[in-house]
Design a protein around this motif. Sequence first.
Motif, PDB file in Angstrom:
ATOM      1  N   TYR A   6      18.006   2.635   9.569  1.00 17.26           N
ATOM      2  CA  TYR A   6      18.535   2.112   8.320  1.00 17.26           C
ATOM      3  C   TYR A   6      17.501   1.200   7.654  1.00 17.26           C
ATOM      4  CZ  TYR A   6      22.873   3.548  10.582  1.00 17.26           C
ATOM      5  OH  TYR A   6      23.838   4.259  11.227  1.00 17.26           O
ATOM      6  N   LEU A   7      17.239   1.459   6.359  1.00 22.12           N
ATOM      7  CA  LEU A   7      16.524   0.553   5.467  1.00 22.12           C
ATOM      8  C   LEU A   7      15.176   0.088   6.033  1.00 22.12           C
ATOM      9  CD1 LEU A   7      17.229  -0.519   2.657  1.00 22.12           C
ATOM     10  CD2 LEU A   7      17.900  -2.665   3.731  1.00 22.12           C
ATOM     11  N   LEU A   8      14.275   1.053   6.121  1.00 30.71           N
ATOM     12  CA  LEU A   8      12.922   0.719   6.551  1.00 30.71           C
ATOM     13  C   LEU A   8      12.231  -0.137   5.481  1.00 30.71           C
ATOM     14  CD1 LEU A   8      10.482   1.144   8.479  1.00 30.71           C
ATOM     15  CD2 LEU A   8       9.930   3.146   7.083  1.00 30.71           C
ATOM     16  N   GLU A   9      11.553  -1.187   5.897  1.00 33.40           N
ATOM     17  CA  GLU A   9      10.833  -2.066   4.981  1.00 33.40           C
ATOM     18  C   GLU A   9       9.474  -1.424   4.639  1.00 33.40           C
ATOM     19  OE1 GLU A   9       9.383  -6.753   4.653  1.00 33.40           O
ATOM     20  OE2 GLU A   9       9.818  -5.838   6.589  1.00 33.40           O
ATOM     21  N   LYS A  10       9.518  -0.568   3.592  1.00 33.70           N
ATOM     22  CA  LYS A  10       8.305   0.149   3.220  1.00 33.70           C
ATOM     23  C   LYS A  10       7.292  -0.748   2.522  1.00 33.70           C
ATOM     24  CE  LYS A  10      10.660   3.157   0.935  1.00 33.70           C
ATOM     25  NZ  LYS A  10      10.993   4.299   0.056  1.00 33.70           N
ATOM     26  N   SER A  11       7.753  -1.800   1.890  1.00 29.29           N
ATOM     27  CA  SER A  11       6.840  -2.665   1.150  1.00 29.29           C
ATOM     28  C   SER A  11       5.835  -3.344   2.069  1.00 29.29           C
ATOM     29  CB  SER A  11       7.627  -3.721   0.381  1.00 29.29           C
ATOM     30  OG  SER A  11       8.382  -4.523   1.277  1.00 29.29           O
ATOM     31  N   ARG A  12       6.153  -3.456   3.364  1.00 27.84           N
ATOM     32  CA  ARG A  12       5.222  -4.081   4.298  1.00 27.84           C
ATOM     33  C   ARG A  12       3.969  -3.248   4.480  1.00 27.84           C
ATOM     34  NH1 ARG A  12       5.120  -8.184   7.765  1.00 27.84           N
ATOM     35  NH2 ARG A  12       7.212  -8.768   7.055  1.00 27.84           N
ATOM     36  N   VAL A  13       4.038  -1.938   4.189  1.00 27.42           N
ATOM     37  CA  VAL A  13       2.862  -1.095   4.348  1.00 27.42           C
ATOM     38  C   VAL A  13       1.761  -1.527   3.386  1.00 27.42           C
ATOM     39  CG1 VAL A  13       2.006   1.278   4.285  1.00 27.42           C
ATOM     40  CG2 VAL A  13       4.323   0.811   5.110  1.00 27.42           C
ATOM     41  N   VAL A  14       2.153  -1.989   2.182  1.00 26.17           N
ATOM     42  CA  VAL A  14       1.146  -2.299   1.170  1.00 26.17           C
ATOM     43  C   VAL A  14       0.955  -3.791   0.961  1.00 26.17           C
ATOM     44  CG1 VAL A  14       1.555  -0.111  -0.003  1.00 26.17           C
ATOM     45  CG2 VAL A  14       2.869  -2.140  -0.675  1.00 26.17           C
ATOM     46  N   PHE A  15       1.852  -4.618   1.530  1.00 31.62           N
ATOM     47  CA  PHE A  15       1.700  -6.052   1.314  1.00 31.62           C
ATOM     48  C   PHE A  15       2.246  -6.810   2.516  1.00 31.62           C
ATOM     49  CE2 PHE A  15       3.580 -10.114   0.010  1.00 31.62           C
ATOM     50  CZ  PHE A  15       2.450 -10.757  -0.455  1.00 31.62           C
ATOM     51  N   GLN A  16       1.494  -7.826   2.959  1.00 25.45           N
ATOM     52  CA  GLN A  16       1.932  -8.719   4.026  1.00 25.45           C
ATOM     53  C   GLN A  16       1.639 -10.152   3.591  1.00 25.45           C
ATOM     54  OE1 GLN A  16      -1.043  -6.663   5.291  1.00 25.45           O
ATOM     55  NE2 GLN A  16       0.350  -4.953   4.893  1.00 25.45           N
ATOM     56  N   ALA A  17       2.597 -11.001   3.919  1.00 28.12           N
ATOM     57  CA  ALA A  17       2.422 -12.416   3.602  1.00 28.12           C
ATOM     58  C   ALA A  17       1.435 -13.046   4.565  1.00 28.12           C
ATOM     59  CB  ALA A  17       3.774 -13.133   3.645  1.00 28.12           C
ATOM     60  N   SER A  18       1.115 -14.279   4.302  1.00 29.85           N
ATOM     61  CA  SER A  18       0.161 -14.984   5.163  1.00 29.85           C
ATOM     62  C   SER A  18       0.737 -15.130   6.574  1.00 29.85           C
ATOM     63  CB  SER A  18      -0.143 -16.355   4.562  1.00 29.85           C
ATOM     64  OG  SER A  18      -1.012 -17.089   5.404  1.00 29.85           O
ATOM     65  N   GLU A  19      -0.133 -14.986   7.568  1.00 31.50           N
ATOM     66  CA  GLU A  19       0.218 -15.081   8.984  1.00 31.50           C
ATOM     67  C   GLU A  19       1.142 -13.948   9.429  1.00 31.50           C
ATOM     68  OE1 GLU A  19      -1.189 -17.156  11.075  1.00 31.50           O
ATOM     69  OE2 GLU A  19      -2.334 -18.044   9.436  1.00 31.50           O
ATOM     70  N   GLU A  20       1.145 -12.854   8.668  1.00 33.50           N
ATOM     71  CA  GLU A  20       1.934 -11.694   9.058  1.00 33.50           C
ATOM     72  C   GLU A  20       1.019 -10.483   9.186  1.00 33.50           C
ATOM     73  OE1 GLU A  20       5.250 -11.007   6.533  1.00 33.50           O
ATOM     74  OE2 GLU A  20       6.320 -12.836   7.127  1.00 33.50           O
ATOM     75  N   ARG A  21       1.576  -9.421   9.760  1.00 35.49           N
ATOM     76  CA  ARG A  21       0.801  -8.194   9.960  1.00 35.49           C
ATOM     77  C   ARG A  21       1.573  -7.004   9.419  1.00 35.49           C
ATOM     78  NH1 ARG A  21      -2.061  -6.994  15.567  1.00 35.49           N
ATOM     79  NH2 ARG A  21      -0.033  -6.000  15.945  1.00 35.49           N
ATOM     80  N   ASN A  22       0.832  -5.936   9.243  1.00 36.59           N
ATOM     81  CA  ASN A  22       1.437  -4.651   8.935  1.00 36.59           C
ATOM     82  C   ASN A  22       2.074  -4.108  10.221  1.00 36.59           C
ATOM     83  OD1 ASN A  22       2.093  -2.211   7.676  1.00 36.59           O
ATOM     84  ND2 ASN A  22       0.158  -2.168   6.551  1.00 36.59           N
ATOM     85  N   TYR A  23       2.531  -2.879  10.184  1.00 37.09           N
ATOM     86  CA  TYR A  23       3.143  -2.275  11.370  1.00 37.09           C
ATOM     87  C   TYR A  23       2.107  -2.138  12.489  1.00 37.09           C
ATOM     88  CZ  TYR A  23       7.203  -1.356   8.485  1.00 37.09           C
ATOM     89  OH  TYR A  23       8.300  -1.511   7.684  1.00 37.09           O
ATOM     90  N   HIS A  24       2.567  -2.281  13.730  1.00 35.48           N
ATOM     91  CA  HIS A  24       1.660  -2.356  14.879  1.00 35.48           C
ATOM     92  C   HIS A  24       0.752  -1.136  14.991  1.00 35.48           C
ATOM     93  CE1 HIS A  24       3.694  -5.888  15.997  1.00 35.48           C
ATOM     94  NE2 HIS A  24       4.743  -5.350  16.598  1.00 35.48           N
ATOM     95  N   ILE A  25       1.233   0.045  14.580  1.00 40.26           N
ATOM     96  CA  ILE A  25       0.480   1.272  14.812  1.00 40.26           C
ATOM     97  C   ILE A  25      -0.883   1.231  14.120  1.00 40.26           C
ATOM     98  CG2 ILE A  25       1.590   2.411  12.860  1.00 40.26           C
ATOM     99  CD1 ILE A  25       0.561   4.002  16.231  1.00 40.26           C
ATOM    100  N   PHE A  26      -0.980   0.560  12.955  1.00 39.94           N
ATOM    101  CA  PHE A  26      -2.260   0.506  12.251  1.00 39.94           C
ATOM    102  C   PHE A  26      -3.276  -0.320  13.042  1.00 39.94           C
ATOM    103  CE2 PHE A  26       0.849   1.067   8.745  1.00 39.94           C
ATOM    104  CZ  PHE A  26       0.410   2.313   8.320  1.00 39.94           C
ATOM    105  N   TYR A  27      -2.858  -1.411  13.603  1.00 40.31           N
ATOM    106  CA  TYR A  27      -3.779  -2.249  14.377  1.00 40.31           C
ATOM    107  C   TYR A  27      -4.134  -1.593  15.708  1.00 40.31           C
ATOM    108  CZ  TYR A  27      -2.284  -5.635  10.900  1.00 40.31           C
ATOM    109  OH  TYR A  27      -2.017  -6.272   9.728  1.00 40.31           O
TER     110      TYR A  27
END
Length: 1871
Positions: free
Chosen positions: A242-263
């Motif tokens: 339910y309701l995947l946060e897609k906006s995190r793919v293109v933007f992350q706030a300070s001290e945050e990360r994108n989804y783990h798979i990219f790192y």
Amino acid sequence: MTTKELYTKGARVWVRDPEEVWVGAEVVKNYEGKQIVVALEEGGEEKTLKVPSDKDLPPLRNPDILVGENDLTSLSYLHEPAVLYNLKVRFLQSQAIYTYCGIVLVAINPYEELPIYGNDIIYAYSGQNMGDMDPHVYAIAEEAYSKMCKFEQNQSIIVTGESGAGKTVSAKYAMRYFATVGGGSGESETHMEKRVLASNPIMEAIGNAKTIRNDNSSRFGKYIQIGFNRQNTIIGANMRTYLLEKSRVVFQASEERNYHIFYQLCSQHDQPEYKDLKLNDADYFLYTNQGESPVIDGVDDADQLDDTKEAFSLLGISETHQTMIFRVLAAILHFGNVDFIETENEGSKVSPEDDSLPIVAQLLGIDGSQMKKWLCNRKIATVNEVMVKPLTKPQAFHSRDALVKHIYAQIFDWIVDKINFALHTTQKENSFIGVLDIYGFEMFDWNSFEQFCINYANEKLQQQFTQHVFKLEQEEYVREQIEWSFIDFYDNQPCIDLIESKLGILDLLDEECKMPKGNDANWCLKLYDKHLEKSNHFAKPRTSRTAFIVLHFADKVEYQVQGFLEKNRDMVIEDHLNILKASQFEFVAALFREKEPASPTGKHTKDYNKARSGRGSIRSMTGPPLKGGLKQHKQTVGSQFRDSLTSLMKTLNATNPHYIRCIKPNDSKTAFEFEPKRAVEQLRACGVLETIRISSAGYPSRWSYPEFFTRYRVLMRQKEIDKSNFKHTCETVLNKYINDDDKYQFGKTKIFFRAGQVAYLEKLRADKLRDCCILMQKIVRGWVAKRKYQKIKKSALLLQCQIRGILARRLANFLKRTKCATKIQKMWRGFRQWRRYQRLRALAIVAQSYARGQKSRKIYRQLVRQVKAVIIQKHIRGWLARRWYAGKRKQIILVQCCIRRRRARKELKQLKIEARSVEHYKKLTRGMENKVISLQQKLDELNKENKNFKEKAPKIQELEAKVATMKVLETEAKTSTNKITDLEEEIARLRKELEDTRKEKASLEEDTAIYKATQEQVVGMLKAENTKLQESLKEAEEKVYRLEESQKNKEQKDMENSQLAVDYEEERAHHQKLLNDYSRLEQRYENLQEEMRLLSSLPGNKVKRTPSNVSYDMKSDDGLHPNSAHRDTNEIDRDVLEQGDDKAGVEVSAFAKLQKRVRELEQENKRLYHDLEGLETPLSSRSRSSSLTEITDSEMTSVSKLKSYEDENQKLRAEVLSLKEAFLHFEETKDENAPIRALLNQVNVLNEENEKHRHEVINLKSKLANTKRDRQTGGVSIGVSTDFELFKKKDPELLNEDGELQIAYLSQKQTIQLLEKQLQAERKNFSLQENELKEELERLQKDNHRQQKIIAQNLQATPETRTSANLQHEINRLTNENLELKEQMETYEKENRKLKKQLKLAAKRLQSRGVELGLARSDISSSGMGTPESYSTTSAFSGAVPRKDHVFMGMFAYKQEDEPKLVRNLVMDFKPQMAEGYLPGLPAYIIFMCLRHADYTNDDMKVKSLLSGVVNGIKKTAKKRNDDFESIAFFLVNTCRVMHNLKQYSGEEIFSSQNTNKQNGYCLRNFDLSEYRQVTNDLAVHIYQGMIRAMEKRLQTMIVSGMLYYAGPIVGISKNSRSKIAKSRNKLDVDQPNVPGMLEHEGIAGVMSSKPMGMRGRTSSVSADDDGQRRITIDTITKQLSIYLAVLHNQGLDPQIVMQVFKQLFYLITASTLNNLVLRKEMCHWSKGMQIRYNLSELEEWLRSNRLMESGAVETLEPLVQVSQLLQVNKKSDQDIESICELCTKLSTQQIVKILNLYTPVNEFESRVEASFVRKVQETLRKARGDNETQKLLMDTKFSFPVTFPYNPSSVELDTITIPEHWNLGFLEKV
């Protein structure tokens, strides 16, 4: 109780605080109204609080005894500060992260890995009720699993909480619990469980990210549905997101990360397999460097990627698909680095320096130029044409980000589909458990569309939660039949209607999205217009017109409308999708094709579509073109989410829900730090406080009547107590102390109290106990003072008495000393005068002695001088005389020497002259010549003997061949006579050869004479060399040395010759034996000659001779006497003794073959004689010549066969000789190939002989057919034709004279009839012959096959092994023959007894008829029935003939086909009660006795088959009856007995030393079954472990499971055994459930060792009936142990094994009790330690009474002893720390700290353990034990001590064992 009575001086209350939310305070003055004065506990500051009404009074605090409860609803005062403080105390002091709140589990994130999630913890919670153990996520999971199993009802676990609270971890551990306890036994089930767990790392990689609040925050909601079958094992799973946060793919706030798979991908960019992705560090890509925090402390992204790939593989995602997934994800990262620049006319284009877009095109397989174009442009479709409009730079970036979000959403959906497909099963799902991991209520400074959807979902979940809690409360009240009023609770349905109803927020949002020029501001104005001042849950901010406020159940939330429409539309440019659809990679193109979402089964279901659409993912869909060439969903994201949420709520409402509320204790992620502000916010948001409010609105405290009576008995008077009616007693007490009837209600089984009443009762109880204590102290202090006064008075009297005595004793001592001093003075003075006299007397005596001695010495010196002078004179005179004599003697000797020298010179001269002569040399060499001649003669004799031996060896072989020839020529009379003549000629020839030998001897003598002459010549030569010998003495000495060496060589040769002589004697003995055999065969030949003479002397009359078989009756089947086999065996044994093992072993098999062949030839001879007798015709019409012709033909046939057999015999002898030579050659040369070559040659010869036998059989068949045909055609015509010729020659008239013609006709007719009968008899005879030949052919083929098999085995074996194998084979054959002969003897004995009975009956009949006994005897004797000598002389028929009794050999014979029946009757179908009253282990003895028979008959296959059948049968039956304890014990006893028997009768000295001589006679002979001993040992270990599991299963319910129903009085024991064991126990109630016996049972009267159930009871999600519980006591456990012990003793199990069994059981008691104690907070107090020690003493007493103290079971109880000591020891000072460290040596540091943290006082008089004290103990233990100590919290209940089976021989004699008739083993025959 009134309010003023509660708020009196000293009352403890809670006061609000801006920092700590609530702080503790104490009332300083009694409350009078309007205001109350309190003093803060910290600092003592006084505050005056205004109280407008009683409702505004500060909340009261709970008693300390209730603080730290497992269940918040157990608190007496239920309100926010009590809940917050209880959670804080448990979290910080006890480090307990889980707490119950009714049906809710509150989980606080510790931000630290805790060792409370291992498999041992899972097993500890498995099968336990939710309230029995400390709160844990496993307890919730166990309740869901158990309710699903019990009621077959679907369950759901709803995990909620804000980001960072630990939702994902809680859900993961719940799934892990289901995978562990719901695991099946098959491989498929186990694989499915692994797949379910493997989905977690994948979903965490693609759906979790680091946020400010959480390092592993789930950015989507998921509902995992785990399916179970009817066996309650996992068969599949399904996931909805339910309701995947897609906006995190293109933007992350300070001290945050994108989804783990990219790192994870960036961490391994330098690996070769990822080179094609052209990745770099995470800081290189825009989509991973915006948060500037690419690393998570303690997390290795590279290792995480390996785990993700492993999970992909486990779920069936191929390497190809994994590569494509990584390509798409890498393309997303490169997409973020695509840069745009502005162009003219406000357009944009991709930067010329950009190199990321070609990489994207390569990775996705798309046209780069097309993508480059449409990233900066868009299509605008009008009615007539389509225009292309360039995008501005911000619009280009926005379109790029929209496309990237859509790509990620598509790949996310694809992975979820694959996971569902992998977790799908084709089996029918019986029930399921759903785990919902969804975001909690969120409220930030900036709240947008995502927060709105999240809070909307939480509103729906909160509504379902409150309705469920209210429902459970109502059900409880209805079940207890109490009066109750409606409970008012917060209903958030108006808020839900505001959001989802018609013209609600979502409806207006969808309507605005459909508008061509719709925007966020217009939508906000519509909201104001529709809902402002019309809905109580909608408001408008004062300072903003682009926001709105919603009053949720948790708090007010202000939402900013910017971006609502865009996120709800979720648009993407169609041209981008078309480019992706045209990708050269099918994987990429398939992601973006238009398709309906399918369920894992391939069906399109509505619910599945809704669940999938809840993620807000995008599909390219058809419809009217929108502005800018954009396309959108048929449904907006909000509509899809609303539908999926509705579907989810339907699913949850159809299941039984369980709730986990996760709390984040602080925002700094610090371990075990509690911020009350943050905790209260979350408690309000997650509904915990609402649960408290609902509970407190009714009757939150519930007590059963027995518990209330036990707890508050101190408030009752003796006359008020009625133990038979607890309810009446409780009513009396409550009516006495609580005047308001509304404060409590009486149910059927419980008392229900309003909030605060339990605290009031506790206060009354404490006051009563305090008053009692004061009274007791008063009495005790008075008694102590009185005792003190009495002691002082007594001490004073005693002191006076002692002082007076001392003074009297001092006076007496003075008088005694005075008298003694006077006496001493008198004695001293007398002694001094006496000593002076003695000194003077001694001086006078010494002076006299010196004077007398001087005088005597002077006289002695004078006498000595005179004697020495005389001696000197004597020696001088003697020396002068001897000197004169020596001189005279020397002169005389000198004269004699001169004369003798002269004479010697003359004789020497004479000897030199004689030495030069020859005669002297002859005398010297004569002795040497004699020695040489004698040695030469010995050498000649030995050579001659050796030569004679070599010459006689072929003669011996020829004689052996002739002996064999004589054996096969027994039926040939004429030929045999000629051969005897030949033998006589041979003897003459041998005599002639003997004469030749003598002549040769004469020639040798002549040669000796010549040798002598030669020696004489040598002597001459030696004489010539005599002069040389005289000249060179050294050369002579060398020759002498050479002669000595030659003498030694001759002695060695003599020894060799003597050895040859010994060998010759052995060969001569062997030859003598062959001569004996020859004489025996010659005797047989003479017997056959005699029979031939009898045959030839029979007259040729017309009477048919009846053949007599008398001579064959007493022979065995093969024509030999029954003792022949025995005699041959003895001869073979003598061969072994005479020739030695080596030679005899080589010849035994060959000799046995020859004997067997001789017997076959004799049998053939007998058959030929029988055929010859059958061929004789008794008819007178047949001429004697024809009969003789037939006999001659048969004899010629026999002769030809005998010749062929003779040839075969010679070949066999030649083979034996070749084998002998081969083995002798091997022994001499050690050539291993020589025997092999010889055997190969024999194999070839055997093959040729086999082929020859086939041809002979074919020839015999053809001859037989010809013979039959000739008999049929011409056999009768021979006789008839002769008569016809006579008839023609005679006159016809003369023929009929006197009726001769008629007589001839009749006689001829009779002759024809006789011929016809004879023809039929011959046909029958020939058919018999044909059958016999076929049987002989089959026998020869089998024999040939057997010989080839033996030869093949010999080829592979060593020579020593071949020799032993031949001997073993021969012994086996003779053993079988002996058995057959014994059977024949038994048959003859039976026949003899039968004939004797007939003889006895016949004699009685004769006597009854008056016939004389002597005549009868003669008749009987003449008839051949018996002789009178065989009977008694006094009374021949007086009784039965006495015979010797049978001697049993200790074995049972059985047939091979009866083996399955034996295994079935003794193992598979055998019941333990069938063995009652018989010898323990009797089936094992029977099996071993059958095994002995197979060993006795040397049947290898039978031995293996029997042992394998028994072992497999026991395995199958033990597995089938794994719950039947008595059966398992029975199989263990018999398996051990079989193993001991195999050892006892193996023949090994180490085992047979304790046997009797008779038992040693029963040892196995032919087989070494040591490997089967290991097999039976392993089987015994397996059965032992199964028996332990069955016993532990029963005991576990008594030790741990307090609510499981009692399975029966004795688990796994038969009815008959229970009747025998009933004396050792009382009857147990079988209809009541159990409660634990080691922990909860209170065996010590007057000691309350645990809190009542009402103090810790909790409300379950599914109500359970607590009626009818039966309490398990320590006596129940000891009785069960006594039952086990009695069964094991009755079965006859070895005492050593019994001790090991109970050592294991006592370890289980210790481990289970300790594990439950450390997981149950209410069990850790002083009284419980005393109770445990009492229970342990009962167990020790049981061990002592049953003589099991030496089993080691007491040592296994040591941890429990130390636990009881730890609970009872003081826990305050440093000395206590040292004592704890010294006492608790068997407990780990973690266990000690856990118990100290869990220590909870039962009464207010006890004190808690300070946290500082616990830290000191932990530090002291760490220093004392070091860091290498194994940190374990729970003991391993699966641990097993190594089991050993000591050797225990049996004293039972095998020949005394009999089989009971009802065992159905009649097919076994006792040998």
